[in-house]
Structures are given as structure tokens and as C-alpha cells.
Design an enzyme around this catalytic site. Structure first.
Site, mmCIF file in Angstrom:
data_model
loop_
_atom_site.group_PDB
_atom_site.id
_atom_site.type_symbol
_atom_site.label_atom_id
_atom_site.label_comp_id
_atom_site.label_asym_id
_atom_site.label_seq_id
_atom_site.Cartn_x
_atom_site.Cartn_y
_atom_site.Cartn_z
ATOM 1 N N GLY A 1 7.509 -0.181 -9.136
ATOM 2 C CA GLY A 1 8.532 0.663 -9.747
ATOM 3 C C GLY A 1 9.964 0.236 -9.469
ATOM 4 O O GLY A 1 10.903 0.969 -9.786
ATOM 5 N N HIS B 1 -4.201 3.172 -3.425
ATOM 6 C CA HIS B 1 -2.864 2.882 -3.958
ATOM 7 C C HIS B 1 -1.825 3.208 -2.885
ATOM 8 O O HIS B 1 -1.987 4.164 -2.118
ATOM 9 C CB HIS B 1 -2.613 3.715 -5.219
ATOM 10 C CG HIS B 1 -1.388 3.272 -5.952
ATOM 11 N ND1 HIS B 1 -0.128 3.633 -5.559
ATOM 12 C CD2 HIS B 1 -1.241 2.458 -7.019
ATOM 13 C CE1 HIS B 1 0.758 3.069 -6.370
ATOM 14 N NE2 HIS B 1 0.112 2.356 -7.266
ATOM 15 N N LYS C 1 -0.294 7.144 -13.365
ATOM 16 C CA LYS C 1 0.221 7.968 -12.255
ATOM 17 C C LYS C 1 0.266 9.443 -12.699
ATOM 18 O O LYS C 1 -0.584 9.853 -13.481
ATOM 19 C CB LYS C 1 1.577 7.448 -11.786
ATOM 20 C CG LYS C 1 1.522 5.940 -11.480
ATOM 21 C CD LYS C 1 2.695 5.441 -10.710
ATOM 22 C CE LYS C 1 2.515 3.937 -10.465
ATOM 23 N NZ LYS C 1 3.480 3.387 -9.540
ATOM 24 N N GLU D 1 0.891 4.662 -3.021
ATOM 25 C CA GLU D 1 1.430 6.032 -3.073
ATOM 26 C C GLU D 1 0.473 7.021 -2.405
ATOM 27 O O GLU D 1 0.910 8.020 -1.833
ATOM 28 C CB GLU D 1 1.732 6.411 -4.542
ATOM 29 C CG GLU D 1 2.970 5.661 -5.038
ATOM 30 C CD GLU D 1 2.999 5.349 -6.522
ATOM 31 O OE1 GLU D 1 2.233 5.955 -7.292
ATOM 32 O OE2 GLU D 1 3.800 4.466 -6.902
ATOM 33 N N SER E 1 5.830 -3.735 -11.050
ATOM 34 C CA SER E 1 6.870 -4.069 -12.025
ATOM 35 C C SER E 1 6.442 -5.094 -13.071
ATOM 36 O O SER E 1 7.260 -5.887 -13.534
ATOM 37 C CB SER E 1 8.151 -4.525 -11.309
ATOM 38 O OG SER E 1 8.694 -3.452 -10.557
ATOM 39 N N GLU F 1 -0.710 -5.447 -4.782
ATOM 40 C CA GLU F 1 0.513 -4.753 -5.167
ATOM 41 C C GLU F 1 1.483 -4.722 -3.991
ATOM 42 O O GLU F 1 1.370 -3.835 -3.120
ATOM 43 C CB GLU F 1 0.198 -3.314 -5.595
ATOM 44 C CG GLU F 1 -0.704 -3.210 -6.801
ATOM 45 C CD GLU F 1 -0.491 -1.908 -7.564
ATOM 46 O OE1 GLU F 1 -0.293 -1.977 -8.777
ATOM 47 O OE2 GLU F 1 -0.498 -0.836 -6.944
ATOM 48 N N ASN G 1 -2.086 2.284 -15.062
ATOM 49 C CA ASN G 1 -2.069 3.376 -14.080
ATOM 50 C C ASN G 1 -0.985 4.354 -14.511
ATOM 51 O O ASN G 1 0.193 4.111 -14.290
ATOM 52 C CB ASN G 1 -1.776 2.792 -12.686
ATOM 53 C CG ASN G 1 -1.577 3.866 -11.635
ATOM 54 O OD1 ASN G 1 -1.861 5.035 -11.876
ATOM 55 N ND2 ASN G 1 -1.090 3.470 -10.466
HETATM 56 P P1 PGA Z 1 4.739 -0.231 -11.690
HETATM 57 O O1 PGA Z 1 3.521 0.389 -10.851
HETATM 58 O O2 PGA Z 1 4.111 -1.133 -12.749
HETATM 59 O O3 PGA Z 1 5.440 0.947 -12.293
HETATM 60 O O4 PGA Z 1 5.577 -1.009 -10.747
HETATM 61 C C1 PGA Z 1 2.366 -0.348 -10.562
HETATM 62 C C2 PGA Z 1 1.424 0.485 -9.743
HETATM 63 O O5 PGA Z 1 1.897 1.277 -8.913
HETATM 64 O O6 PGA Z 1 0.200 0.389 -9.899
#
Ligand code: PGA
Length: 248
Positions: A173, A97, A12, A99, A208, A167, A10
Site C-alpha cells: 500500500g 497476511h 481487504k 495486516e 504495490s 510481501e 486481495n
Molecule cells: P497492495 O496490497 O497491492 O495494496 O500493496 C497487497 C497486499 O496487501 O496483499
């Protein structure tokens, strides 16, 4: 049933033309060398879909997007329909997601309509679910996941066209991850909460994941792959995560 694991990157809101093409090309070359490797998918932002799609052409690495509109074509300024994503060569779309839930106030109801639109266009959905707080008690976690799964998956969603990504929002993150035991327990919980038609779908872990912790996480029971954010932006590390499936 032995499921082929899925490692999805992903990206982003990251990437620019030439560098994105180079990253995708390096990943294609690395994935080709993996024997009995996982399925690998790259989900860049919309403007990079055609660039990345061109780099993936003729390879086994699939293309995905990060969102779609619940609507078909029409007067929806700024939106992108599922049909457009299919037309652009996408196989997957990430929906729900955290976000999007947080910054765009997406409810389970909107997400379910997006899932239905995606399936209507022939896309496979990666539906993200997860609790916000690391100290969420198990019964509350179960209620959160049940609501996200039950309300977020319309009738058209089944094991053949849907993947769930567990998640935990606090792990995204942050460099923090649940314990392996907690990851396995959450995946078992999700498997239990699935409606009959979706039983057996792949459940990815996300939050992460990096090249240090991936092999161990991917070896946990019920973990059918990973949704990788930050660590998907560098080819070497991302390929080590994919290679971790082979070792794990
Ligand atoms: P990250 O994000 O691996 O940077 O923690 C995962 C995600 O949001 O899909």
C-alpha cells in the site's frame, strides 16, 4: 517446470453488494478474453463471498477468503471456519497476511494451525511472508523468511496445496516496490528455504503491484504470480495486470 501464474486480488476490507458483483462480473468477462492467461482468484471479505461466488459461477476465476479460524465449528464468536469457507465455494484462503500479523497479533504458530485447518477442509492456502523494513540486510531477511516458512507451514503443506506470497511489509500500500533484482533474489531465497515437500510451489510477489509495474515484476525469474491489493479494486487495471502475464 512451467507453472501457470496466479493473479490473486486481495480486496481487504472493501466492497459492497452490487458494486462487488459488478466488479467480479467485469473481471470474469475480461479474463475470458485472455488467451493463455494466468489463473485469476478474487478474495473478497466474508460477507461478499456468496455475492462474488455467484458472479464467478461457471467461470475459471476462483474464489478465496482472507482468513480462517484454526478451529472447527463451535463456540468461537466472530470466527469463520475453513469448512465454512469451503462450503461457501472458496478454493483459496490467504493466511498470515501482515495486516493480520500486525493488527491481530497472529504468530507463526497460530498461522500454522490455520494452515492446517484450511488444508483439512480442502482449501488451498496463500501464505504471506515478508520482512518489515526496506533496509533489512540479506542475512536478517533470510532468518525472518526462514522462521515464517518453517514455523508457518505444518506437515500437511506441500506444493500441491500451498502458495507463498512474498510481501515485503514496507511495500504494501505504499507505492514502493523492491527493485526487480531484489524481488528475484527474495524469491530465490524463499525457494531455497522451502522444505522438500513444498519444493516447486508457486511464489507470488505482493506489495504495490499495479498495471504499470506488473508485467516487469511478473517477468522476473521465480515470480509465479502476484497478490494484488489496492489495484484489484478496479476491473480495468486488474485485468491489465492479468494481461501483463500474457505479455510478460
Ligand atoms: P497492495 O496490497 O497491492 O495494496 O500493496 C497487497 C497486499 O496487501 O496483499
Amino acid at each position: 517446470m512451467q507453472k501457470r501464474k496466479l493473479i490473486a486480488g486481495n480486496w481487504k476490507m472493501n466492497g459492497r453488494g452490487a458494486a462487488a458483483a459488478a466488479l467480479a462480473t467485469q473481471i470474469v468477462a475480461g479474463v475470458k478474453k485472455l488467451k493463455d492467461g494466468p489463473e485469476v482468484a478474487l478474495c473478497p471479505p466474508f460477507p461478499l463471498l456468496s455475492t462474488v461466488g455467484a458472479a464467478l459461477a461457471g467461470s475459471d476465476v476462483t474464489l478465496g477468503a482472507q482468513d480462517c479460524s484454526p478451529h472447527k465449528d463451535g463456540a468461537y464468536t466472530g470466527d469463520t471456519s475453513a469448512d465454512m469457507l469451503k462450503d461457501a465455494g472458496c478454493h483459496y484462503v490467504i493466511l498470515g497476511h501482515s495486516e493480520r500479523r500486525e493488527y491481530h497479533k497472529e504468530s507463526d504458530d497460530v498461522i500454522a494451525r490455520k494452515v492446517a485447518a484450511a488444508h483439512g477442509a480442502g482449501l488451498h492456502v496463500i501464505l504471506c511472508v515478508g520482512e518489515k523494513n526496506p533496509s533489512t540486510p540479506d542475512d536478517v531477511k533470510e532468518a525472518i523468511l526462514r522462521a515464517q516458512i518453517t514455523n508457518g507451514l505444518p506437515e500437511c503443506a506441500h506444493a500441491g496445496n500451498t502458495v507463498i506470497a512474498y510481501e515485503p511489509v514496507w511495500a504494501i500500500g505504499s507505492g514502493l516496490t523492491p527493485t526487480n533484482k531484489d524481488i528475484a533474489a527474495a524469491h530465490a531465497m524463499i525457494a531455497r528455504l522451502l522444505p522438500e515437500r513444498a519444493r516447486g510451489l508457486r511464489i507470488l510477489y505482493g506489495g504495490s503491484v499495479n498495471d504499470k509495474n506488473a508485467a516487469e515484476i511478473l517477468a522476473q525469474p521465480g515470480v509465479d504470480g502476484a497478490l494484488v491489493g489496492g489495484a484489484s479494486l478496479k476491473a480495468e487495471g486488474f485485468l491489465r495486470i492479468a494481461a501483463g502475464v500474457v505479455r510478460g
